[in-house]
Design a protein around this motif. Structure first.
Motif, PDB file in Angstrom:
ATOM      1  N   ARG A 115       0.842  -1.196   0.000  1.00 62.17           N
ATOM      2  CA  ARG A 115       0.000   0.000   0.000  1.00 62.17           C
ATOM      3  C   ARG A 115       0.882   1.252   0.000  1.00 62.17           C
ATOM      4  NH1 ARG A 115      -4.747  -2.813   1.671  1.00 62.17           N
ATOM      5  NH2 ARG A 115      -4.229  -4.500   3.131  1.00 62.17           N
ATOM      6  N   THR A 116       0.353   2.334  -0.550  1.00 63.09           N
ATOM      7  CA  THR A 116       1.053   3.613  -0.565  1.00 63.09           C
ATOM      8  C   THR A 116       0.531   4.461   0.583  1.00 63.09           C
ATOM      9  OG1 THR A 116       1.378   3.555  -2.956  1.00 63.09           O
ATOM     10  CG2 THR A 116       1.500   5.715  -1.888  1.00 63.09           C
ATOM     11  N   VAL A 117       1.422   4.896   1.457  1.00 63.94           N
ATOM     12  CA  VAL A 117       1.049   5.703   2.617  1.00 63.94           C
ATOM     13  C   VAL A 117       1.526   7.140   2.404  1.00 63.94           C
ATOM     14  CG1 VAL A 117       1.247   5.988   5.117  1.00 63.94           C
ATOM     15  CG2 VAL A 117       1.235   3.683   4.113  1.00 63.94           C
ATOM     16  N   VAL A 118       0.626   8.088   2.678  1.00 61.23           N
ATOM     17  CA  VAL A 118       0.909   9.517   2.541  1.00 61.23           C
ATOM     18  C   VAL A 118       0.647  10.183   3.884  1.00 61.23           C
ATOM     19  CG1 VAL A 118       0.233  11.664   1.379  1.00 61.23           C
ATOM     20  CG2 VAL A 118       0.286   9.495   0.093  1.00 61.23           C
ATOM     21  N   LEU A 119       1.553  11.045   4.318  1.00 60.23           N
ATOM     22  CA  LEU A 119       1.351  11.831   5.541  1.00 60.23           C
ATOM     23  C   LEU A 119       0.944  13.248   5.161  1.00 60.23           C
ATOM     24  CD1 LEU A 119       4.431  10.736   7.692  1.00 60.23           C
ATOM     25  CD2 LEU A 119       2.047  10.038   8.003  1.00 60.23           C
ATOM     26  N   SER A 120      -0.136  13.742   5.770  1.00 60.20           N
ATOM     27  CA  SER A 120      -0.630  15.085   5.458  1.00 60.20           C
ATOM     28  C   SER A 120      -0.773  15.901   6.731  1.00 60.20           C
ATOM     29  CB  SER A 120      -1.982  15.003   4.737  1.00 60.20           C
ATOM     30  OG  SER A 120      -2.975  14.446   5.579  1.00 60.20           O
ATOM     31  N   THR A 121      -0.770  17.232   6.566  1.00 60.00           N
ATOM     32  CA  THR A 121      -0.819  18.115   7.731  1.00 60.00           C
ATOM     33  C   THR A 121      -1.442  19.453   7.362  1.00 60.00           C
ATOM     34  OG1 THR A 121       0.538  19.122   9.473  1.00 60.00           O
ATOM     35  CG2 THR A 121       1.462  19.099   7.265  1.00 60.00           C
ATOM     36  N   GLY A 122      -1.926  20.159   8.371  1.00 62.83           N
ATOM     37  CA  GLY A 122      -2.384  21.528   8.178  1.00 62.83           C
ATOM     38  C   GLY A 122      -1.295  22.554   8.419  1.00 62.83           C
ATOM     39  N   PHE A 123      -0.107  22.095   8.824  1.00 65.02           N
ATOM     40  CA  PHE A 123       1.023  22.986   9.041  1.00 65.02           C
ATOM     41  C   PHE A 123       1.648  23.395   7.712  1.00 65.02           C
ATOM     42  CE2 PHE A 123       1.583  20.475  13.149  1.00 65.02           C
ATOM     43  CZ  PHE A 123       0.963  21.448  13.923  1.00 65.02           C
ATOM     44  N   ALA A 124       2.493  24.423   7.767  1.00 64.38           N
ATOM     45  CA  ALA A 124       3.279  24.811   6.601  1.00 64.38           C
ATOM     46  C   ALA A 124       4.363  23.775   6.350  1.00 64.38           C
ATOM     47  CB  ALA A 124       3.915  26.187   6.825  1.00 64.38           C
ATOM     48  N   ARG A 125       4.908  23.782   5.129  1.00 64.44           N
ATOM     49  CA  ARG A 125       5.916  22.794   4.742  1.00 64.44           C
ATOM     50  C   ARG A 125       7.131  22.810   5.671  1.00 64.44           C
ATOM     51  NH1 ARG A 125       6.889  18.111   3.067  1.00 64.44           N
ATOM     52  NH2 ARG A 125       5.223  18.409   1.537  1.00 64.44           N
ATOM     53  N   ALA A 126       7.601  24.001   6.053  1.00 64.50           N
ATOM     54  CA  ALA A 126       8.791  24.067   6.905  1.00 64.50           C
ATOM     55  C   ALA A 126       8.557  23.363   8.237  1.00 64.50           C
ATOM     56  CB  ALA A 126       9.193  25.520   7.145  1.00 64.50           C
ATOM     57  N   THR A 127       7.365  23.532   8.802  1.00 62.42           N
ATOM     58  CA  THR A 127       7.051  22.883  10.072  1.00 62.42           C
ATOM     59  C   THR A 127       6.900  21.384   9.883  1.00 62.42           C
ATOM     60  OG1 THR A 127       5.935  24.884  10.815  1.00 62.42           O
ATOM     61  CG2 THR A 127       5.460  22.862  12.022  1.00 62.42           C
ATOM     62  N   GLN A 128       6.245  20.985   8.809  1.00 55.60           N
ATOM     63  CA  GLN A 128       6.101  19.562   8.518  1.00 55.60           C
ATOM     64  C   GLN A 128       7.467  18.896   8.378  1.00 55.60           C
ATOM     65  OE1 GLN A 128       4.306  18.480   4.714  1.00 55.60           O
ATOM     66  NE2 GLN A 128       3.277  16.749   5.678  1.00 55.60           N
ATOM     67  N   VAL A 141       7.597   7.432   4.223  1.00 55.61           N
ATOM     68  CA  VAL A 141       6.457   7.270   3.314  1.00 55.61           C
ATOM     69  C   VAL A 141       6.794   7.779   1.919  1.00 55.61           C
ATOM     70  CG1 VAL A 141       4.800   7.459   5.202  1.00 55.61           C
ATOM     71  CG2 VAL A 141       5.444   9.503   3.921  1.00 55.61           C
ATOM     72  N   ALA A 142       5.935   7.438   0.977  1.00 59.99           N
ATOM     73  CA  ALA A 142       6.159   7.794  -0.420  1.00 59.99           C
ATOM     74  C   ALA A 142       5.959   9.277  -0.694  1.00 59.99           C
ATOM     75  CB  ALA A 142       5.210   6.983  -1.310  1.00 59.99           C
ATOM     76  N   LEU A 143       5.072   9.920   0.083  1.00 58.94           N
ATOM     77  CA  LEU A 143       4.709  11.313  -0.190  1.00 58.94           C
ATOM     78  C   LEU A 143       4.253  11.972   1.094  1.00 58.94           C
ATOM     79  CD1 LEU A 143       4.069  13.522  -2.408  1.00 58.94           C
ATOM     80  CD2 LEU A 143       1.764  12.531  -2.502  1.00 58.94           C
ATOM     81  N   THR A 144       4.633  13.246   1.289  1.00 55.73           N
ATOM     82  CA  THR A 144       4.083  14.057   2.375  1.00 55.73           C
ATOM     83  C   THR A 144       3.456  15.298   1.758  1.00 55.73           C
ATOM     84  OG1 THR A 144       6.171  15.257   2.728  1.00 55.73           O
ATOM     85  CG2 THR A 144       5.831  13.234   4.004  1.00 55.73           C
ATOM     86  N   LEU A 145       2.334  15.731   2.335  1.00 61.45           N
ATOM     87  CA  LEU A 145       1.583  16.846   1.773  1.00 61.45           C
ATOM     88  C   LEU A 145       1.208  17.854   2.846  1.00 61.45           C
ATOM     89  CD1 LEU A 145      -0.939  14.911  -0.514  1.00 61.45           C
ATOM     90  CD2 LEU A 145       1.004  16.286  -1.299  1.00 61.45           C
ATOM     91  N   CYS A 146       1.310  19.138   2.496  1.00 65.54           N
ATOM     92  CA  CYS A 146       0.765  20.230   3.297  1.00 65.54           C
ATOM     93  C   CYS A 146      -0.194  21.000   2.393  1.00 65.54           C
ATOM     94  CB  CYS A 146       1.882  21.127   3.820  1.00 65.54           C
ATOM     95  SG  CYS A 146       2.778  22.026   2.548  1.00 65.54           S
ATOM     96  N   PRO A 147      -0.984  21.927   2.934  1.00 63.05           N
ATOM     97  CA  PRO A 147      -1.967  22.621   2.097  1.00 63.05           C
ATOM     98  C   PRO A 147      -1.380  23.258   0.837  1.00 63.05           C
ATOM     99  CG  PRO A 147      -2.470  23.001   4.385  1.00 63.05           C
ATOM    100  CD  PRO A 147      -1.155  22.258   4.366  1.00 63.05           C
ATOM    101  N   ALA A 148      -0.177  23.822   0.935  1.00 57.37           N
ATOM    102  CA  ALA A 148       0.429  24.471  -0.233  1.00 57.37           C
ATOM    103  C   ALA A 148       0.670  23.495  -1.377  1.00 57.37           C
ATOM    104  CB  ALA A 148       1.741  25.147   0.159  1.00 57.37           C
ATOM    105  N   ASP A 149       0.829  22.214  -1.059  1.00 59.80           N
ATOM    106  CA  ASP A 149       1.059  21.193  -2.085  1.00 59.80           C
ATOM    107  C   ASP A 149      -0.214  20.830  -2.836  1.00 59.80           C
ATOM    108  OD1 ASP A 149       3.775  20.912  -1.329  1.00 59.80           O
ATOM    109  OD2 ASP A 149       3.176  19.579   0.308  1.00 59.80           O
ATOM    110  N   ALA A 150      -1.353  21.295  -2.321  1.00 52.47           N
ATOM    111  CA  ALA A 150      -2.644  20.934  -2.917  1.00 52.47           C
ATOM    112  C   ALA A 150      -3.424  22.182  -3.315  1.00 52.47           C
ATOM    113  CB  ALA A 150      -3.451  20.086  -1.937  1.00 52.47           C
ATOM    114  N   GLY A 151      -2.707  23.231  -3.692  1.00 51.99           N
ATOM    115  CA  GLY A 151      -3.371  24.443  -4.159  1.00 51.99           C
ATOM    116  C   GLY A 151      -3.654  25.460  -3.080  1.00 51.99           C
ATOM    117  N   GLY A 152      -3.268  25.172  -1.832  1.00 49.73           N
ATOM    118  CA  GLY A 152      -3.404  26.150  -0.762  1.00 49.73           C
ATOM    119  C   GLY A 152      -4.558  25.933   0.189  1.00 49.73           C
TER     120      GLY A 152
END
Length: 235
Positions: A115-128, A141-152
């Motif tokens: 399975r592909t696991v992604v970690l996401s957060t409401g923090f900014a990228r620097a904090t993540q 994990v394969a990918l980490t995401l913050c709001p800026a990575d998904a259009g804000g």
């Protein structure tokens, strides 16, 4: 809950960080207090108490969005957000965070199952990135995401879940996605994305009633129970 075909594999797992996979021991509230003080909000005042209540109610939401609501003017919101991120980063650097017990093992088990696991957060990228570095999770994990990575737009919008779906290509149907988090906003994000499982965990901000009210298909004691849940659903 949506019914999955027996041959459907839940191969995309989108996990929240603080409160779900990462135990931050109230650091969000501490960092908020530092940020609010920098903007002249008197600790112990009614104004401070009201703002803190809003922060608690909106756990999981993009932090800049929270500060826009609290302070109105964009310049003030940006100042507050910067102060918050700096304060949180200092707490992280001071060794104030740790994995939720069993979280890393759960991620590793899910990954070992293909399975592909992604970690996401409401923090900014620097904090993540600071959190990932402090835990030694940069390559977990394969990918980490913050709001800026998904259009804000952060939670409760489904954007980060859908970004994980699009960017990983791990599944061909969004219903084969699992979303797990500790807040009502995590649940709303998962529901709005169309995920097949939207699992609430009780290691963070919100209780079972709040999670269920916001659309949780399952409520678990912790993310450590997630591999077992997925196995049962796939039977």
């Amino acid at each position: 809950m949506k019914t999955l075909n027996h041959d459907s594999k839940l191969n995309l797992i989108v996990l929240d960080m603080a409160g779900t996979t990462v135990a931050d021991s109230g650091l969000v509230e501490q960092a908020f207090a530092a940020a609010a003080a920098r903007l002249g909000v008197e600790p112990g005042s009614a104004d401070h108490a009201g703002k803190l209540d809003y922060v608690r109610a909106t756990m999981g939401e993009s932090k800049i969005t929270v500060f826009r609501h609290l302070f109105g003017e964009e310049a003030l919101a940006q100042r507050a957000n910067t102060a918050f991120e700096e304060a949180y980063g200092e707490l992280v650097d001071g060794g104030r965070i740790a994995p939720v017990p069993g979280a890393r093992e759960a991620v590793e088990q899910l990954t070992s199952e293909g399975r592909t696991v992604v970690l996401s957060t409401g923090f900014a990228r620097a904090t993540q990135d600071a959190i990932l570095a402090a835990l030694g999770w940069q390559d977990l994990v394969a990918l980490t995401l913050c709001p800026a990575d998904a259009g804000g737009r952060g939670r409760p919008y489904p954007d980060m879940v859908l970004a994980a779906f699009l960017r990983t290509g791990a599944v061909d149907d969004v219903r084969r996605t699992v979303v797990a988090g500790d807040t009502s906003y995590d649940m709303l994000s998962g529901v709005r994305s169309g995920a097949g499982i939207v699992a609430g965990v009780l290691t963070g901000a919100h209780d079972k009633e709040q999670l269920t009210r916001s659309g949780a298909t399952h409520v678990l004691g912790s993310v450590a129970e997630l591999p077992g849940l997925i196995a049962r659903v796939e039977e």
